[in-house]
Design a protein around this motif. Structure first.
Motif: not given
Length: 244
Positions: A3, A24, A26-29, A31-35
């Motif tokens: 982020s 983790q 699924r939901n933390s990477i 879902y927010p489409k983090l790089n």
């Protein structure tokens, strides 16, 4: 870290990266489409003596179903290094699957890796062999034995499980009419399932999925396990002959 604009790489055994950390990821990477790039090592039964608890044969299926997740399974050292660079260069979550067992070098140092584009290693007209990871080398060896018997085999290295190279699968299946997928992963949810979905929707063809059947692995030397589970060249040859 992602982020803040940096590109983090996280690495551990596939059993933990895809299994223990699934929620983790699924939901933390996802879902927010983090790089974030996940480098999962020691995948498949070739982990060997560590046994069933550490032999993750389900990771491709788990990661493939996460929306937006790119899933890559390189076949050798050259492709692995190229895949890491390619993963860094795109924006979004990527799952990179690595094994423990040493594999033959198939690609030259000038190899051009492209996410989502399979590689035709050998042209053929009677049968399509679509392999991924360490099974690419084994499939090439099996194809040689089949060719010696007059069976023309097309061999494809499908290094990217998602996004799958749909156009290549359709073209090859239309040409040969018979498709065999080979993976050091469960036949449920991985490469075989991805190809089956394409064939069912776009290009009906006879299909055989070679991989780990609906079972857990076991402890033993990696090469002996590949032989027992018929994931070596001899096992692939045997199954393809029966299929034909």
């Amino acid at each position: 870290i992602a982020s803040t604009g940096k590109v983090p790489f996280a690495s551990t055994f596939a059993m933990f990266a895809a299994g223990r950390a699934y929620e983790q990821v699924r939901n933390s990477i996802g879902y927010p489409k983090l790089n974030v790039k996940i480098g999962a090592t020691h995948a498949g039964i070739s982990v060997g003596e560590d046994g069933a608890t550490h032999q993750c044969n389900e990771d491709l299926a788990l990661m493939r179903e996460i929306p937006g997740m790119v899933v890559i399974n390189p076949c050798d050292d050259v492709e692995a290094r190229a895949a890491v660079k390619a993963a860094y260069e795109i924006d979004g979550p990527v799952y990179l699957r690595f094994g423990r067992l040493a594999t033959p070098i198939i690609n030259s140092e000038d190899y051009k890796f492209e996410i989502g584009k399979g590689v035709v290693l050998k042209e053929g007209t009677d049968l399509t062999l679509i392999a991924t990871g360490l099974e690419v080398a084994e499939s090439l060896a099996a194809a040689e034995k089949l060719e010696a018997e007059g069976i023309s085999v097309e061999v494809i290295n499908m290094h990217t499980i998602k996004p799958l190279d749909v156009d290549l699968v359709v073209r090859s299946a239309a040409k040969t009419g018979k498709v065999v997928t080979v993976e050091e992963h469960s036949i449920i949810g991985g490469l075989g399932s991805a190809v089956a979905e394409v064939l069912a929707e776009k290009q009906p063809a006879k299909l055989l999925r070679i991989g780990v059947e609906d079972r857990f692995g076991e402890s033993g030397p990696a090469l002996k396990l590949l032989e027992k589970y018929e994931l070596d060249a001899a096992g692939i040859y045997k199954k393809v002959k029966a299929f034909l």
